[in-house]
Design a protein around this motif. Structure first.
Motif, PDB file in Angstrom:
ATOM      1  N   LYS A   1      21.920 -29.174  16.790  1.00  0.00           N
ATOM      2  CA  LYS A   1      22.489 -28.601  15.572  1.00  0.00           C
ATOM      3  C   LYS A   1      21.679 -28.930  14.328  1.00  0.00           C
ATOM      4  N   ALA A   2      21.196 -30.165  14.222  1.00  0.00           N
ATOM      5  CA  ALA A   2      20.493 -30.588  13.002  1.00  0.00           C
ATOM      6  C   ALA A   2      19.242 -29.756  12.756  1.00  0.00           C
ATOM      7  N   LEU A   3      18.727 -29.130  13.831  1.00  0.00           N
ATOM      8  CA  LEU A   3      17.504 -28.326  13.698  1.00  0.00           C
ATOM      9  C   LEU A   3      17.780 -26.837  13.603  1.00  0.00           C
ATOM     10  N   ARG A   4      19.057 -26.456  13.688  1.00  0.00           N
ATOM     11  CA  ARG A   4      19.420 -25.035  13.541  1.00  0.00           C
ATOM     12  C   ARG A   4      19.222 -24.605  12.089  1.00  0.00           C
ATOM     13  N   LEU A   5      18.903 -23.332  11.896  1.00  0.00           N
ATOM     14  CA  LEU A   5      18.542 -22.855  10.566  1.00  0.00           C
ATOM     15  C   LEU A   5      19.744 -22.408   9.749  1.00  0.00           C
TER      16      LEU A   5
ATOM     17  N   ALA B   1      25.249 -32.802   9.827  1.00  0.00           N
ATOM     18  CA  ALA B   1      26.055 -31.578   9.903  1.00  0.00           C
ATOM     19  C   ALA B   1      26.773 -31.272   8.585  1.00  0.00           C
ATOM     20  N   ARG B   2      26.887 -32.253   7.684  1.00  0.00           N
ATOM     21  CA  ARG B   2      27.460 -32.006   6.345  1.00  0.00           C
ATOM     22  C   ARG B   2      26.301 -31.739   5.395  1.00  0.00           C
TER      23      ARG B   2
ATOM     24  N   LEU C   1      31.518 -19.982  12.493  1.00  0.00           N
ATOM     25  CA  LEU C   1      32.089 -19.576  11.203  1.00  0.00           C
ATOM     26  C   LEU C   1      31.616 -20.484  10.062  1.00  0.00           C
ATOM     27  N   ASP C   2      31.426 -21.761  10.359  1.00  0.00           N
ATOM     28  CA  ASP C   2      31.007 -22.711   9.317  1.00  0.00           C
ATOM     29  C   ASP C   2      29.604 -22.395   8.801  1.00  0.00           C
ATOM     30  N   LEU C   3      28.743 -21.886   9.715  1.00  0.00           N
ATOM     31  CA  LEU C   3      27.379 -21.510   9.284  1.00  0.00           C
ATOM     32  C   LEU C   3      27.440 -20.333   8.309  1.00  0.00           C
ATOM     33  N   ILE C   4      28.338 -19.385   8.596  1.00  0.00           N
ATOM     34  CA  ILE C   4      28.490 -18.221   7.717  1.00  0.00           C
ATOM     35  C   ILE C   4      28.994 -18.679   6.344  1.00  0.00           C
ATOM     36  N   LEU C   5      29.972 -19.576   6.360  1.00  0.00           N
ATOM     37  CA  LEU C   5      30.515 -20.124   5.115  1.00  0.00           C
ATOM     38  C   LEU C   5      29.439 -20.882   4.342  1.00  0.00           C
ATOM     39  N   ALA C   6      28.655 -21.688   5.047  1.00  0.00           N
ATOM     40  CA  ALA C   6      27.606 -22.481   4.385  1.00  0.00           C
ATOM     41  C   ALA C   6      26.551 -21.570   3.752  1.00  0.00           C
ATOM     42  N   GLU C   7      26.191 -20.482   4.447  1.00  0.00           N
ATOM     43  CA  GLU C   7      25.220 -19.527   3.861  1.00  0.00           C
ATOM     44  C   GLU C   7      25.761 -18.966   2.552  1.00  0.00           C
ATOM     45  N   ALA C   8      27.062 -18.669   2.553  1.00  0.00           N
ATOM     46  CA  ALA C   8      27.684 -18.121   1.338  1.00  0.00           C
ATOM     47  C   ALA C   8      27.724 -19.178   0.229  1.00  0.00           C
ATOM     48  N   LEU C   9      28.049 -20.411   0.587  1.00  0.00           N
ATOM     49  CA  LEU C   9      28.130 -21.480  -0.420  1.00  0.00           C
ATOM     50  C   LEU C   9      26.773 -21.726  -1.076  1.00  0.00           C
ATOM     51  N   LEU C  10      25.690 -21.549  -0.289  1.00  0.00           N
ATOM     52  CA  LEU C  10      24.341 -21.748  -0.840  1.00  0.00           C
ATOM     53  C   LEU C  10      24.022 -20.737  -1.937  1.00  0.00           C
ATOM     54  N   GLN C  11      24.706 -19.586  -1.917  1.00  0.00           N
ATOM     55  CA  GLN C  11      24.445 -18.538  -2.909  1.00  0.00           C
ATOM     56  C   GLN C  11      25.174 -18.803  -4.228  1.00  0.00           C
ATOM     57  N   LEU C  12      26.113 -19.774  -4.217  1.00  0.00           N
ATOM     58  CA  LEU C  12      26.873 -20.046  -5.439  1.00  0.00           C
ATOM     59  C   LEU C  12      25.944 -20.551  -6.533  1.00  0.00           C
ATOM     60  N   PRO C  13      26.173 -20.152  -7.773  1.00  0.00           N
ATOM     61  CA  PRO C  13      25.370 -20.702  -8.861  1.00  0.00           C
ATOM     62  C   PRO C  13      25.659 -22.184  -9.053  1.00  0.00           C
ATOM     63  N   GLY C  14      24.674 -22.911  -9.522  1.00  0.00           N
ATOM     64  CA  GLY C  14      24.817 -24.343  -9.835  1.00  0.00           C
ATOM     65  C   GLY C  14      24.842 -25.153  -8.579  1.00  0.00           C
TER      66      GLY C  14
ATOM     67  N   GLU D   1      34.395 -29.673  -1.266  1.00  0.00           N
ATOM     68  CA  GLU D   1      34.424 -28.587  -0.289  1.00  0.00           C
ATOM     69  C   GLU D   1      33.017 -28.258   0.222  1.00  0.00           C
ATOM     70  N   LEU D   2      32.006 -28.565  -0.595  1.00  0.00           N
ATOM     71  CA  LEU D   2      30.626 -28.328  -0.158  1.00  0.00           C
ATOM     72  C   LEU D   2      30.213 -29.285   0.971  1.00  0.00           C
ATOM     73  N   ALA D   3      30.979 -30.344   1.176  1.00  0.00           N
ATOM     74  CA  ALA D   3      30.648 -31.336   2.207  1.00  0.00           C
ATOM     75  C   ALA D   3      31.267 -30.985   3.553  1.00  0.00           C
ATOM     76  N   LEU D   4      31.657 -29.735   3.744  1.00  0.00           N
ATOM     77  CA  LEU D   4      32.221 -29.316   5.035  1.00  0.00           C
ATOM     78  C   LEU D   4      31.269 -29.662   6.169  1.00  0.00           C
ATOM     79  N   LYS D   5      31.846 -29.996   7.327  1.00  0.00           N
ATOM     80  CA  LYS D   5      31.023 -30.270   8.506  1.00  0.00           C
ATOM     81  C   LYS D   5      30.756 -28.959   9.222  1.00  0.00           C
ATOM     82  N   ILE D   6      29.507 -28.595   9.329  1.00  0.00           N
ATOM     83  CA  ILE D   6      29.139 -27.367  10.035  1.00  0.00           C
ATOM     84  C   ILE D   6      29.291 -27.646  11.522  1.00  0.00           C
TER      85      ILE D   6
END
Ligand code: CTP
Ligand code: MG
Length: 223
Positions: free
Chosen positions: A22-26, A104-105, A210-223, A201-206
């Motif tokens: 997992k740690a090496l997944r993109l 994973a976080r 579904l968590d990967l999809i959420l994390a991709e979206a969180l990365l797009q947030l400003p700031g 909430e940004l510290a969610l454990k991937i």
């Protein structure tokens, strides 16, 4: 900096589905571990980062992280607790505060890392970042009949980094019998207080796709 951060990253990532450790997944084109280590390295308190990598990937992880931050890479073990113990073994005694932070976080903000370190520095032997529980929680029997509703107001979801006085974490791991998924649990068993600070909430454990999809979206947030 007076803090060492141990980054367990040796898990298989089975719940994420096929695709390697997992740690090496993109995530947005970069391995989860790169996202995680970049945020750890951006925390001013951090002096040493020790990554526990999958045993077959130690050299690959060294190369991967060399341009990100100065890190020590060790081979992880079969259980998370073993990975943490192996990373802890290379922390020099003069470093007084040790944090344990799951790769994973990967999106955990440096501010959470700093808040955990600060609470240990102020004297708490063990510190965990937490969030309130959002779902209604039921206690059930083995045949899935509801026994009752748990009072949610006294429950917390636990994140990482978990922070410890160096000696407290070392003693807890030395005394550990059966593996736990949580380092603070080892300290609780030793009878020491564990202090909560606000998580993120940004510290969610991937964990799941579904968590990967959420994390991709969180990365797009400003700031
Ligand atoms: N971990 C580790 N060594 C292990 C098992 C887990 O260093 N033997 C790490 C994982 O790499 C992860 C963290 O501990 O960063 C939390 O574990 P988890 O989210 O369960 O990750 P995996 O064990 O990889 O996932 P799964 O349980 O779905 O296989
Ligand atoms: Mg696991």
């Amino acid at each position: 900096g007076d803090v060492a951060v141990l980054v367990p990253a040796a898990g298989a990532g089975l719940r994420l589905g096929p695709g390697g450790p997992k740690a090496l997944r993109l995530l947005a084109g970069e391995p989860l571990l790169v996202h995680a280590v970049r945020r750890v390295a951006a925390s001013p308190s951090v002096r040493l980062i020790v990554v526990a990598a999958p045993a077959a990937e130690v050299e690959a992880v060294r190369s991967l992280l060399a341009p990100v931050a100065p890190v020590t890479v060790v081979a992880g073990g079969a259980e998370r607790q073993e990975s943490v113990s192996r990373a802890l073994a290379v922390v020099p005694p003069e470093i007084g505060i040790v944090l344990v932070h799951d790769a994973a976080r990967a999106l955990t903000p440096p501010a959470v890392i700093e808040a955990v370190a600060a609470a240990v520095r102020e004297g708490c032997p063990a510190v965990i970042p937490v969030l309130p529980v959002v779902d209604t929680i039921k206690e059930v029997t083995p045949d899935e009949t509801v026994l009752g509703t748990v009072d949610r107001s006294v429950l917390r979801s636990v994140q990482t980094p978990q922070g410890f006085r160096h000696s407290v974490l070392a003693d807890a791991h030395a005394a550990a019998a059966d593996p736990l998924t949580d380092d603070a649990g080892l300290v609780e068993k030793a009878g020491l207080p564990v202090t909560c600070v606000p998580g993120s909430e940004l510290a969610l454990k991937i964990t799941r796709p579904l968590d990967l999809i959420l994390a991709e979206a969180l990365l797009q947030l400003p700031g």
